[in-house]
Design an enzyme around this catalytic site. Structure first.
Site, short mmCIF file in Angstrom:
data_model
loop_
_atom_site.label_atom_id
_atom_site.label_comp_id
_atom_site.label_asym_id
_atom_site.label_seq_id
_atom_site.Cartn_x
_atom_site.Cartn_y
_atom_site.Cartn_z
CB SER A 102 -0.74 -0.09 1.05
OG SER A 102 -1.79 0.92 0.93
CG ASP A 152 -7.25 -2.05 -3.53
OD1 ASP A 152 -7.66 -1.60 -3.94
OD2 ASP A 152 -6.14 -2.50 -3.74
CG HIS A 183 -5.90 -1.26 0.26
ND1 HIS A 183 -5.02 -1.09 -1.02
CD2 HIS A 183 -5.26 -0.88 0.42
CE1 HIS A 183 -4.19 -0.89 -1.52
NE2 HIS A 183 -4.44 0.07 0.03
C1 MLT Z 1 -1.06 6.30 -0.15
O1 MLT Z 1 -1.47 6.87 0.16
O2 MLT Z 1 -0.31 5.61 -0.41
C2 MLT Z 1 -2.64 5.02 -0.66
O3 MLT Z 1 -3.56 5.99 -0.54
C3 MLT Z 1 -2.05 4.00 0.32
C4 MLT Z 1 -2.45 4.02 1.75
O4 MLT Z 1 -3.79 4.04 2.33
O5 MLT Z 1 -1.46 3.89 1.98
#
Ligand code: MLT
Length: 201
Positions: A102, A152, A183
């Protein structure tokens, strides 16, 4: 940067750079390193940005909307940190494979987008396209595994395919792996990444 380093049994193996998701710590992805390459050294880093107390690797303006200037600066900070860690712990900074989930996958993707020599390869669990409209460095010889979820809500399937195409366009070899999930990081995709890794490195 706050981090932990664990020297592996086999110092010829790539060093695994672990990059957690939003709200995570440098402890989170240690089990993944065990599955992917139990003999490898591990450099696991905690993101320097706090969002309501949750560590991240760069700021965002909203969910999925990145603060691009901060992303650029934090990517440089991480790139520099990898070099410093290589000097301190005595590993080859050109023998580093990232494993990110992520937000951690997004900064790993950003390392690939900005530096041709930051990573030898990367396992990206649920990454997004870190930036658009920029030219990438040559990524010839780089091996990238993307694990994506068909449902996702954060990284739509089209975005995973766009990332695959951008990386391939820069010369990287990319494997895009799908799970019929959202996700979340699944055991199945980690096992698939480990199988892929053993074939590449
Ligand atoms: C990010 O901000 O990198 C993406 O939205 C994924 C997350 O929630 O970390």
């Amino acid at each position: 940067m706050k981090h932990l380093f664990r020297k592996g049994k086999n110092e010829q193996r790539p060093v695994l750079l672990l990059l957690h998701g939003t709200g995570g710590t440098e402890e989170d992805l240690l089990p993944l390193a065990q599955i992917v390459d139990p003999d490898a050294s591990v450099l696991s880093v905690r993101g320097n940005v706090l969002e309501n107390g949750m560590p991240r690797f760069f700021r965002r303006l909203a969910e999925g909307v990145f603060d691009e200037q901060d992303l650029i600066e934090r990517t440089e900070e991480l790139y520099t940190f990898i070099g410093e860690a290589a000097d301190e712990y005595g590993f080859d900074r050109h023998n580093v494979v990232a494993i990110g989930y992520s937000n951690g996958a997004n900064i790993a993707g950003s390392l690939l987008f900005h530096y041709g020599d930051a990573l030898k390869g990367a396992i990206l669990h649920h990454p997004m396209v870190p930036r658009r409209g920029v030219s990438l460095p040559s990524l010839a010889g780089k091996q990238v595994f993307i694990a994506a979820g068909e449902n996702d809500p954060m990284c739509r399937p089209e975005e995973s395919q766009e990332l695959e195409q951008l990386l391939q366009g820069a010369g990287a070899s990319v494997t895009l792996h799908w799970e019929n999930r959202g996700h979340q990081l699944t055991r199945e995709e980690v096992d698939a990444a480990a199988l892929w890794y053993r074939r590449q490195f």
